[in-house]
Enzyme design. Structure first.
Site, mmCIF file in Angstrom:
data_model
loop_
_atom_site.group_PDB
_atom_site.id
_atom_site.type_symbol
_atom_site.label_atom_id
_atom_site.label_comp_id
_atom_site.label_asym_id
_atom_site.label_seq_id
_atom_site.Cartn_x
_atom_site.Cartn_y
_atom_site.Cartn_z
ATOM 1 C CD GLU A 1 -2.867 -1.263 2.310
ATOM 2 O OE1 GLU A 1 -4.056 -1.560 2.088
ATOM 3 O OE2 GLU A 1 -2.416 -1.043 3.457
HETATM 4 N N1 IFG Z 1 -4.414 -4.075 4.447
HETATM 5 C C1 IFG Z 1 -3.189 -3.581 5.040
HETATM 6 C C2 IFG Z 1 -2.997 -3.834 6.518
HETATM 7 C C3 IFG Z 1 -4.298 -3.821 7.308
HETATM 8 C C4 IFG Z 1 -5.303 -4.739 6.630
HETATM 9 C C5 IFG Z 1 -6.543 -4.913 7.483
HETATM 10 C C6 IFG Z 1 -2.040 -5.565 4.189
HETATM 11 C C7 IFG Z 1 -0.784 -6.178 3.627
HETATM 12 C C8 IFG Z 1 -5.620 -4.188 5.274
HETATM 13 N N2 IFG Z 1 -2.046 -4.210 4.347
HETATM 14 O O1 IFG Z 1 -2.975 -6.279 4.478
HETATM 15 O O2 IFG Z 1 -2.125 -2.850 7.059
HETATM 16 O O3 IFG Z 1 -4.800 -2.519 7.444
HETATM 17 O O4 IFG Z 1 -7.349 -5.973 7.025
#
Ligand code: IFG
Length: 526
Positions: free
Chosen positions: A335
């Site tokens: 992200e």
């Molecule tokens: N995606 C984000 C996490 C977390 C997650 C919650 C990943 C690799 C959503 N990154 O999963 O930091 O916020 O379900």
């Protein structure tokens, strides 16, 4: 809070001369040989054969092996509490009775993580080629003992173990759980409690998500503000916290004694607000942002053109590598919406060699395949699709993949919309969904040989206590653990849910705050 399910008569103990005398309880319910989770490779019950632990039982361990002796003590200590028996641990490589943990005579096919277990009327014998296999065999044995063996107070017997023969070893080398200690901080004791629980299901890696926008959770001596300031808060303004390096080493040692390897994650270049808030000089504009207690993602980035960034990353990774005996340092990489694609590739390609210079392999969320993964770099798939061309290309080029599909393995997903805790962005996940997939045949172009294993991440935006962790992890974590350990030939949802149900009474005795999924039939005492 430990809640015991022993029949009331046991709890209604009679005090005689100040000594608590438990009342005779109903005979402890004997466990069936086929109830083990993860399902063993091969398991043959011996009808009518039972071994009973008695006050005369000795635990024997391979002579000359301190590791075997330590495993013997890990088995015996809680059993002494529940049974009241002495259960001495004695070095002996060829005993003829008792419970034997031996490093001789195991079949080669069990490798270094597997074991052979034999239960006859006169002895229980676990044979392995390495201590990790003995530990795995002991977890199976624990599940064959009456659930009251996991009580933390004196119980009445008898202590029958069903007779039979098991030969067992894992399908995948990497069977992981992840705990996000950045969104909310969890103490050493809380992490150790989770380690106890995941080890029972032969999970052998614990990935600790140590840094994010909301918190930096490990002391770095060369950058002290990271923990003291960057670790000072949490989501919602909840209390912060951080591990001193001694705390982290204690977690590493506790995990190692249970054959769980710690994988520390410093998430970057995104998810770095806590670090950027701690040191103005790390920011491209020289201005530190405020600490962040929300739950948005993708708004932060280390300053890729800034040379200090790599001094910072190298010193952080160096201090953590020195405290981490395991083979992996996780560099995150997810992200990075505030980092340009070019800067992202530049950053990831500069950081991977910093990891390998410390003798470690980098692990990253699968976004790292958009840089140039080193041969040793492991990509952790967290997508919600069954195809990803960039990951497939990397796999074809030799990149190993840990499978954590968010719509199957993310334990922070709600079981159903009625559940207060958790999120829904990847979908609802109950037992059926968590179990009904094959990690070795799930992602197009990423076949069995490219899959290092599985991992069940638990993000903690909405979780604050051990009870919250347990509610989300159980019963779904054992499903992911079985996908990582058991041959796909044993994969059967109905049979799994029967075996999973049999874990309920044990979790109740252990005080695990598990979710009573409506997809599972939970026996009385669950
Ligand atoms: N995606 C984000 C996490 C977390 C997650 C919650 C990943 C690799 C959503 N990154 O999963 O930091 O916020 O379900």
């Amino acid at each position: 809070m430990a809640r015991l399910t022993a029949p009331l008569c046991v709890l209604a103990s009679v005090v005689i001369m100040g000594i608590v005398q438990p009342q005779p309880a109903a005979a402890a319910t004997a466990v069936t040989f086929g109830s083990v989770v993860p399902a063993p490779v091969s398991s043959t019950p011996s009808a009518g054969v039972t071994y009973s632990l008695t006050s005369a039982t000795t635990v024997y361990t391979e002579a000359g092996s301190s590791a075997a002796a330590a495993i013997g003590s890990l088995l015996a200590a809680p059993l002494r509490t529940a049974t009241g028996y002495a259960l001495p641990v004695v070095a002996n490589s060829a005993p003829t009775d008792g419970v034997a943990l031996l490093l001789n005579g195991a079949p080669a096919q069990v490798g270094t993580q597997g074991y052979q277990l034999d239960v006859t009327s006169s002895a229980i014998t676990i044979r392995a080629n390495a201590p990790a296999g003995l530990f795995a065999g002991v977890q199976t044995l624990r599940q064959l003992l009456p659930v009251t063996a996991d009580a933390t107070t004196l119980q009445t017997g008898p202590w029958p173990v069903p007779g039979g023969h098991i030969v067992d070893y894992p399908r995948f080398a990497y069977r992981g759980a992840m705990l996000d200690v950045a969104r909310h901080f969890f103490s050493v004791a809380q992490v150790e409690r989770y380690i106890d629980q995941i080890a029972l299901y032969k999970v052998n890696y614990l990935h600790l998500h140590l840094s994010d926008d909301q918190g930096w959770r490990i002391a770095i001596n060369s950058w002290p503000n990271l923990a003291t300031y960057g670790g000072g808060t949490a989501v919602g303004g909840d209390p912060g916290g951080y591990y001193t390096q001694a705390d982290y080493s204690a977690i590493v040692a506790y995990a190692a004694a249970r054959y769980v390897t710690i994988v520390p994650e410093i998430d970057m270049p995104g998810h770095t607000n806590a670090a950027l808030a701690s040191y103005a000089q790390l920011n491209c504009n020289g201005v530190a942002p405020n600490r962040y207690t929300g739950t948005n993602v993708g708004f932060s980035s280390l300053c890729v053109p800034l040379e200090l960034t790599y001094t910072f990353v190298n010193q952080v990774l160096g201090e953590i590598a020195a405290l981490t005996p395991g083979p992996y340092l996780h560099i995150g990489g997810d992200e990075a919406s505030s980092t340009t694609a070019a800067d992202y590739a530049t950053f990831i390609n500069r950081v991977q060699p910093l990891v390998t210079a410390y003798g470690k392999a980098a692990m990253g969320w699968h976004d790292v395949v958009h840089a140039t993964p080193l041969p040793s770099t492991v990509a952790q798939f967290w997508g919600t699709t069954t195809s990803d061309s960039a990951v497939a290309a990397a796999a074809a080029n030799g990149t190993k993949v840990v499978m954590s599909p968010a719509n199957r393995a993310y334990l922070d997903m709600k079981y159903s919309r009625k559940i207060k805790l958790g999120q829904t962005w990847a979908g609802l996940i109950d037992v059926d969904t968590a179990y009904s997939w094959d990690p070795g045949n799930y992602l197009a172009g990423v076949g069995e040989s490219a899959v290092l294993g599985v991992e069940a991440p638990l993000w903690t935006e909405t979780l604050r206590t051990s009870a919250d962790i347990e509610y989300m992890a159980f019963p779904r974590l054992p499903a992911i653990a079985e996908l990582g350990w058991s041959p796909y030939a044993t994969h059967n949802l109905t049979a799994f849910k029967t075996r999973l149900g049999a874990q309920g009474p044990r979790w109740h005795v252990m005080g695990v705050n598990y979710y009573h999924s409506t997809q599972v039939t939970w026996p009385t005492g669950s």
